[in-house]
Enzyme design. Structure first.
Site, short mmCIF file in Angstrom:
data_model
loop_
_atom_site.label_atom_id
_atom_site.label_comp_id
_atom_site.label_asym_id
_atom_site.label_seq_id
_atom_site.Cartn_x
_atom_site.Cartn_y
_atom_site.Cartn_z
N GLU A 40 -5.62 31.10 10.67
CA GLU A 40 -7.07 30.90 10.86
C GLU A 40 -7.49 29.48 10.50
OE1 GLU A 40 -9.18 32.93 12.42
OE2 GLU A 40 -7.37 34.09 12.75
N TRP A 81 -6.68 27.48 13.35
CA TRP A 81 -7.65 27.54 14.44
C TRP A 81 -8.73 26.48 14.24
CZ3 TRP A 81 -8.07 29.49 19.20
CH2 TRP A 81 -7.17 30.49 19.58
N TRP A 101 -24.92 31.16 35.81
CA TRP A 101 -25.55 31.67 34.60
C TRP A 101 -26.99 32.04 34.89
CZ3 TRP A 101 -21.81 32.67 31.51
CH2 TRP A 101 -20.72 31.80 31.37
N ASN A 117 -17.05 36.73 11.33
CA ASN A 117 -16.34 36.31 12.55
C ASN A 117 -16.28 37.39 13.63
OD1 ASN A 117 -13.28 36.18 13.88
ND2 ASN A 117 -14.43 34.29 13.97
N TRP A 137 -23.09 29.96 27.75
CA TRP A 137 -22.61 29.89 26.37
C TRP A 137 -23.30 28.77 25.57
CZ3 TRP A 137 -20.37 25.32 24.79
CH2 TRP A 137 -19.86 24.48 25.78
N TRP A 148 -17.33 29.15 21.17
CA TRP A 148 -18.15 29.60 22.30
C TRP A 148 -17.42 29.47 23.62
CZ3 TRP A 148 -22.21 32.66 22.80
CH2 TRP A 148 -22.93 32.95 21.64
#
Length: 474
Positions: free
Chosen positions: A270, A273, A301, A336, A354, A377
């Site tokens: 993590e 990440w 969108w 999360n 997004w 996102w």
DNA sequence: TGAAATGTTGGGGCG
DNA sequence: ACGCCCCAACATTTC
């Protein structure tokens, strides 16, 4: 005898321990510690209210540990640093590198300018385990997939620096000549601020404590527990990391001293990440505003301010989504698991861009971090690197049942549903009137009807995303 | 770091 | 005892 003056420019490194630039600046010199609210970056991503609140509190704590010697300015960093350096015969100006696109280019300019005045200027790696340019594929291009990036790229290269200790001797420059006005080092808390600050653990000392607490307990069930928003098996270090109150190196080295397990491995990945997000931002600086995968530029969108607003306020009528959004609003943070759920819902059930979601997170999160927020996102939208495929659409009802099986999390943030039977808590619109009555829930009044039908909007989304895929292959 | 649709299997009720 | 159906429970495929 006049001793040497150096400047350390604090940015996303609000700590004294394991701060390479600060340590360097302290060596054989009297230090001028500086923080600058950068007015030149206003056009890009001005700090949200939550971030600003955290930042001010953190600066005050930092100032305390610097014996009240921190100078805080507002304006153009180049002008401020240059003037301060020239007026005080400073011999060196130092800082730790930042990675947002405009900071990278601005830093380069400032560095050149300072060096042109025959002043030493050095920058350091204070906030990443691996510099983005040091981890590349064999062909010299950056990785776009997390696993090979981490396994082969990061773990295959040199070990991260071992953390530095706080400099033993910190000597502050005296009688500094100031041409620019300082900001007062006070912070009047507004009512809403003291509310969201209630559970915020800010500053270097708190970050250290938080890490210790996590490594003493939560980490031992991290792999499974991290998915359950009411379990508490998470570090909650994101904002502290973002502001550099703690470094990834400090975390990494402590974790490495523990017996390795699937839990420690998972936690490390993590942390990786986070590295990957910075890595992507460095190599693809446009991703803060543009899709990394350009076929998404054609995605139709939907602009629907009403739906977007319902989402922001946690009034979508879907409890798991609303609970997440209300946690964000009330606490300046979000678990999360919920970030994925509410993100998927916004992008795939509401078909809203997004970037609208990213912007709201940016405004509300204590840990608002351009790299992590953007990457997160784009990941959930499917437009990013190593992203969730378009057909991976979360069902917030099932997610609730799976990850909040006792409904604790939902009930915590949606008090109006506290008395509702667990059976219907995740989808109150399915509850028979008698059950709603008993729970004191009046649909459409005390709690909204869902703003979309999960099943039909899912099908619509799959159709819309399928078009992208077909076009891409043409 | 999904979910739904579809396919497969196997136990039990029943004629 | 056997075949048939039903349907969980699980596995695989598809979106």
């Amino acid at each position: 005898m006049h001793s040497k003056f150096t400047i350390h420019w604090f940015r996303s490194d609000l700590r004294l321990a394991d701060n390479p630039s600060f340590s360097y600046a302290c060596k054989n010199a009297d230090i001028i510690p500086v923080y600058i609210f950068d007015e030149t970056n206003k056009a890009h991503f001005p700090l949200g209210e939550a971030s600003l609140t955290w930042l001010w509190n953190s600066l005050i704590l930092l100032n305390n540990s610097l014996s009240d010697k921190l100078l805080i300015f507002k304006g153009n960093p180049m002008e401020i640093l240059l003037t301060l350096a020239m007026e005080n015969n400073v011999t060196g100006v130092f800082w730790n590198r930042c990675y947002t696109p405009w900071q990278v280019s601005q830093d380069t300019t400032i560095k050149q300018k300072i060096r042109s005045k025959k002043i030493e200027c050095k920058t350091f790696n204070g906030s990443l385990l691996w510099e983005p340019w040091e981890v590349l594929k064999a062909d010299g291009t950056p990785y776009k997939v997390f696993t090979p990036y981490y396994r082969r790229g990061c773990l295959g290269t040199k070990l991260p620096r071992t953390p530095l200790t706080t400099p033993k001797k910190i000597s502050f420059a005296e009688n500094i000549i100031l041409k620019q006005p300082q900001l007062p080092k006070t912070f009047n808390q507004l009512k809403w601020q003291s509310k969201i600050l209630r559970h915020a653990l800010i500053g270097e000392k708190n970050a250290e404590k938080k890490l210790k607490t996590f490594l003493d307990s939560g980490i031992f069930s991290y792999k499974k527990g991290r998915d359950f928003p009411s379990s508490g098996d998470v570090s909650k270090l994101a904002p502290n990391l973002h502001f550099g109150e703690i470094s990834p190196n400090q975390i990494c080295s402590k974790v490495k001293n523990m017996p390795s397990s699937e839990n420690t491995d998972n936690f490390m990945s993590e942390l990786a990440w986070r590295e990957f997000s910075y890595y992507l931002l460095y190599h693809f600086p446009k991703i803060t505003k543009q899709n990394l995968r350009s076929q998404f530029d054609r995605f139709p969108w939907i602009c629907n301010p009403k739906d977007l607003n319902a989402w922001k306020l946690g009034k979508t009528g879907i409890p798991m989504v609303d609970a997440g959004m209300r946690e964000l609003w009330e606490t300046g943070s979000m678990h999360n698991r919920l970030r994925m759920i509410v993100g998927s819902f916004l992008v795939k059930n509401l078909l809203i861009d997004w970037r609208s979601g990213a912007r709201w997170f940016w405004d509300c999160l204590f840990d608002a971090d351009l790299a992590s927020n953007t990457a997160g996102w784009q990941w959930i939208a499917g437009s990013g690197a190593d992203a969730a495929p378009y057909y991976r659409i979360f069902n917030p009802v099932l997610q609730g049942k799976r990850f909040d099986p006792e409904g604790k999390y939902i009930k915590k943030y949606i008090p109006e549903l506290r008395k509702l039977d667990l059976k219907y808590l995740f989808a109150p619109w399915e509850a028979p009137p008698s059950i709603l009555n008993k729970a004191g829930v009046i649909m459409g009044k005390t709690y909204p009807y869902p703003i979309v039908n999960l099943s039909t909007s899912r099908k619509t989304a799959l159709e819309a995303f399928k078009v992208l895929k077909n076009n891409a292959s043409n």
